[in-house]
Scaffold this active site. Structure first.
Site, PDB file in Angstrom:
ATOM      1  N   VAL A  48       0.862  -1.188   0.000  1.00  7.22           N
ATOM      2  CA  VAL A  48       0.000   0.000   0.000  1.00  7.22           C
ATOM      3  C   VAL A  48       0.898   1.237   0.000  1.00  7.22           C
ATOM      4  O   VAL A  48       1.789   1.377   0.835  1.00  7.22           O
ATOM      5  CB  VAL A  48      -0.948   0.022   1.225  1.00  7.22           C
ATOM      6  N   GLY A  93       4.461   4.073   3.152  1.00  4.90           N
ATOM      7  CA  GLY A  93       4.014   2.845   2.494  1.00  4.90           C
ATOM      8  C   GLY A  93       4.141   1.675   3.453  1.00  4.90           C
ATOM      9  O   GLY A  93       4.694   1.811   4.541  1.00  4.90           O
ATOM     10  N   LYS A  94       3.614   0.552   3.086  1.00  6.48           N
ATOM     11  CA  LYS A  94       3.772  -0.663   3.910  1.00  6.48           C
ATOM     12  C   LYS A  94       3.410  -1.861   3.044  1.00  6.48           C
ATOM     13  O   LYS A  94       2.606  -1.754   2.110  1.00  6.48           O
ATOM     14  CB  LYS A  94       2.811  -0.606   5.105  1.00  6.48           C
ATOM     15  N   GLY A  95       3.983  -3.021   3.376  1.00  8.85           N
ATOM     16  CA  GLY A  95       3.672  -4.226   2.618  1.00  8.85           C
ATOM     17  C   GLY A  95       3.502  -5.411   3.546  1.00  8.85           C
ATOM     18  O   GLY A  95       3.957  -5.389   4.689  1.00  8.85           O
ATOM     19  N   ASP A 134      10.236  -5.719   8.604  1.00  9.79           N
ATOM     20  CA  ASP A 134       9.216  -5.415   9.616  1.00  9.79           C
ATOM     21  C   ASP A 134       9.010  -6.710  10.403  1.00  9.79           C
ATOM     22  O   ASP A 134       9.912  -7.547  10.465  1.00  9.79           O
ATOM     23  CB  ASP A 134       7.946  -4.920   8.906  1.00  9.79           C
TER      24      ASP A 134
END
Ligand code: NAD
Length: 415
Positions: A48, A93-95, A134
């Site tokens: 995202v 952002g992040k995944g 992460d």
């Protein structure tokens, strides 16, 4: 109400407080880009890209069996505001990949890591979107991802990822960056609220990467670490624990030992003693000056908030203080240093690594820590001043500082 809705509500409140432009608030109420993919074997994966107002998207990738698009969205929102409050030239952002890495062998983990990059290759890149490790991902995962990225790009591209192994251009300070950043934030806040910090006592819930690094740095700087815990329980010594020796044992045995630990007598040399073992809930209620949730979301919540005795909470875990506890704690005069500020040292370290990778240079650990310290100290100063100006708590002040950065970019770029 879910986590993302809570965050949006906070944004609305702060937006009203600082009179943010309605167009900006509308833009920030949803992500710019949501990418979904099914990796082989039908494994769901997401990236995202929430906001690029301040720079390329930046945020980690987690591997977790409970990951969902809603969670990734909320975390990418948080990254947008964390990067903005720290004044970093990054968007948010992040995944995530919905898998349980504990059930996978090394070969399968490598396959998933490489497939993730193949699925999202077009939207990643050093000036587009820069992932990092992460939850359940680490420098090895990043090394596989970088290898795959460079293969597809047909060129070296060290700045495409941060959190790389040190031998592959990673940052020597990354391991301790989040804990170190937390120390700097606490030190600066203490300077604002009292003339002199002297041997404050600290209880730390969570003794993983963040909790143990923070404990070590605080102990080195004269704080008295009363208690630390992992998922199994807590160790407590009223005169203060000998953190170096406890870390030594944890490294040897892989966990906090409950039958032996080390305390610092008020006078004389440290000696080995049986420590008092207490429960994780008891740790949270100790009469420490500072309480640090450094493990799980919602550790401090409406149920235990009335019993917290600390004067300051340093929220190192993302969402370590549940939103329903905020009012109770504020009414009791407890100062909460919010997660987006307290745990920003990790992404500040990522920024230092990314800059070095772009410049094809490397810095020694001490020089990296100095840069992280400067970023964190400046952000604390801004947040503290904003909280005085708006007569509000530090969380709202941190969002207000972030919003001002975003507004500035919005007015210059979009108008
Ligand atoms: P980690 O997995 O290294 O450590 C987590 C620790 O919490 C372990 O010691 C575990 O035993 C303990 N724990 C689990 N449940 C517990 C409980 N109920 N009570 C007490 N302890 C418990 O994780 P980490 O990297 O140290 O991250 C901790 C928190 O900080 C997470 O919320 C993470 O999102 C956040 N954070 C980490 C970084 C980073 O750079 N690692 C950066 C920003 C935010």
């Amino acid at each position: 109400m879910n986590f993302f809705e809570d965050e949006l509500k906070l944004l609305e409140e702060v937006g009203t407080l600082v009179k943010a432009s309605p167009e900006l608030l509308k833009m920030l109420a949803q992500p710019e880009h949501v990418a979904e993919a099914k990796l082989p074997n039908n494994i769901p994966a997401w990236r995202v890209q929430y906001s690029s107002l301040l720079g390329p998207y930046k945020g980690g990738i987690r591997f977790h069996p409970a990951s969902s698009l809603e969670e990734v969205k909320a975390l990418s929102f948080l990254m947008t505001f964390k990067n903005a409050v720290l004044g970093l030239p990054f968007g948010g952002g992040k995944g995530a990949v919905r898998i349980n890495p504990k059930e996978l062998g090394t070969a399968e983990l490598e396959r998933v890591s490489r497939e993730y990059v193949r699925a999202f290759f077009k939207i990643l890149g050093p000036k587009k979107d820069i992932p990092a490790p992460d939850v359940n991902t680490n420098p090895q995962v990043i090394a596989w991802m970088l290898g795959e990225y460079e293969k597809l790009a047909g060129q070296k591209s060290l700045a495409a990822f941060t959190g790389k192994p040190v031998e592959l251009g990673g940052s020597p300070a990354r391991e301790s960056a989040t804990g170190f950043g937390g120390f700097v934030v606490l030190r600066e806040i203490l300077k604002f609220i009292k003339a002199e910090a002297r041997g404050e006592s600290v209880a730390i819930a969570g003794f993983g990467n963040v909790g143990s690094n923070l404990a070590e740095i605080l102990a080195e700087n004269g704080f008295r670490i009363l208690a630390v815990s992992d998922s199994k329980g807590a160790l407590f010594a009223p005169s203060g624990l000998d953190i170096k020796r406890i870390i030594g044992d944890r490294e040897k045995y892989g966990r906090l030992l409950q039958n032996i630990c080390y305390f610092k007598p008020l006078r004389g040399a440290a000696r080995e003693v049986k420590c008092e073992v207490i429960s994780n809930e008891e740790l949270l209620k100790l009469p420490a000056d500072i309480l640090v949730p450094a493990a799980i979301e919602g550790a401090i919540n409406a149920k235990n908030a009335p019993d917290i005795q600390a004067k300051i909470i340093l929220e190192m875990a993302n969402g370590g203080v549940a939103r329903d506890a905020y009012e109770i704690l504020a009414e009791r005069g407890i100062l909460i240093i919010p997660d987006i500020l307290a745990n920003g040292g990790g992404v500040a370290g990522s920024y230092v690594e990314w800059s070095s990778s772009l410049a094809q240079k490397s810095l020694p650990k001490e020089a990296e820590l100095e840069k992280i310290e400067a970023i964190m100290a400046e952000a604390v100063g801004k947040v503290w001043a904003k909280s005085r100006e708006l007569k509000t708590d530090l969380r709202k002040a941190a969002y207000a500082v972030a919003l001002a950065q975003l507004e500035d970019a919005f007015q210059k770029k979009m108008r």
